[in-house]
Motif scaffolding. Structure first.
Motif, PDB file in Angstrom:
ATOM      1  N   GLN A 233      35.465  31.939  39.351  1.00  0.00           N
ATOM      2  CA  GLN A 233      36.670  32.256  38.280  1.00  0.00           C
ATOM      3  C   GLN A 233      36.323  33.687  38.412  1.00  0.00           C
ATOM      4  N   TYR A 234      37.257  33.980  37.801  1.00  0.00           N
ATOM      5  CA  TYR A 234      37.070  35.650  37.953  1.00  0.00           C
ATOM      6  C   TYR A 234      37.229  36.484  36.694  1.00  0.00           C
ATOM      7  N   THR A 235      35.943  37.192  36.532  1.00  0.00           N
ATOM      8  CA  THR A 235      35.207  37.960  35.579  1.00  0.00           C
ATOM      9  C   THR A 235      36.135  38.691  35.131  1.00  0.00           C
TER      10      THR A 235
ATOM     11  N   LYS B  51      32.996  42.539  32.890  1.00  0.00           N
ATOM     12  CA  LYS B  51      31.820  42.033  33.986  1.00  0.00           C
ATOM     13  C   LYS B  51      31.697  42.280  35.722  1.00  0.00           C
ATOM     14  N   GLY B  52      33.079  43.565  35.715  1.00  0.00           N
ATOM     15  CA  GLY B  52      33.726  43.819  36.961  1.00  0.00           C
ATOM     16  C   GLY B  52      34.374  43.409  37.914  1.00  0.00           C
TER      17      GLY B  52
ATOM     18  N   GLU C  76      33.689  37.240  27.254  1.00  0.00           N
ATOM     19  CA  GLU C  76      33.118  37.881  27.818  1.00  0.00           C
ATOM     20  C   GLU C  76      32.635  38.330  29.256  1.00  0.00           C
ATOM     21  N   GLU C  77      32.875  37.434  29.607  1.00  0.00           N
ATOM     22  CA  GLU C  77      32.722  36.832  31.162  1.00  0.00           C
ATOM     23  C   GLU C  77      33.386  36.263  31.921  1.00  0.00           C
ATOM     24  N   VAL C  78      34.603  35.630  31.593  1.00  0.00           N
ATOM     25  CA  VAL C  78      35.447  35.473  32.574  1.00  0.00           C
ATOM     26  C   VAL C  78      36.944  35.445  31.533  1.00  0.00           C
TER      27      VAL C  78
END
Length: 155
Positions: free
Chosen positions: A50-52, A56-57, A126-128
């Motif tokens: 996954q690309y965050t 998440k950076g 929110e993450e991915v």
């Protein structure tokens, strides 16, 4: 607020709980938190990476997360795949392959062999941002270019 149990190097609970914060926890020597990561591989020997999200950076990473207080590593890996990718898997689907220590964390590593159509994935925004099937060579190139989350790499 989320809380994390603390463990010793043998992954035994030591009876302490800390709040989860964005900052790296400051622990006593020999104290660890637990994190799970899972490598999902398809029949073409590619891994689902996954690309965050920006939050998440904006970095490439495996699926995973912190083991919250009162949870097990096994429960957490199922929960994280569901939350981050919208995929339902069971304990029978995943295989525990080992652990490694890095900093204040013990990473429990899991493996899932499954062909998944990326169109069937529902991202936790929110993450991915998105996912891709990548070859080992492509992943090594991301690691070499420091574009892969360091915590997901043993050593």
């Amino acid at each position: 607020m989320e809380y994390l149990d603390l463990y010793n190097e043998k992954k035994e609970l030591i009876g302490k709980i800390i709040p989860r914060t964005k900052e790296k926890p400051v622990l006593e020597p020999g104290e660890y938190i637990r994190i799970v990561i899972i490598f999902i591989q398809n029949s073409r020997n590619e891994l689902l990476i996954q690309y965050t999200s920006k939050e998440k950076g904006n970095i490439w990473a495996t699926t995973g997360g912190f083991v919250q207080s009162g949870d097990t590593s096994e429960k957490t890996v199922i929960k994280e795949v569901s939350e981050e990718l919208g995929l339902d898997i069971s304990n029978d689907d995943v295989k525990y392959i080992g652990d490694f220590k890095k900093g204040v964390a013990i990473f429990d590593v899991y493996y899932l062999k499954k062909d998944i159509d990326i169109k069937d994935i529902t991202y936790q925004v929110e993450e991915v941002d998105y996912v891709k099937w990548l070859s080992f060579d492509e992943i090594n190139s991301l690691i070499d270019a420091e574009k892969f989350r360091p915590g997901n790499i043993p050593g």
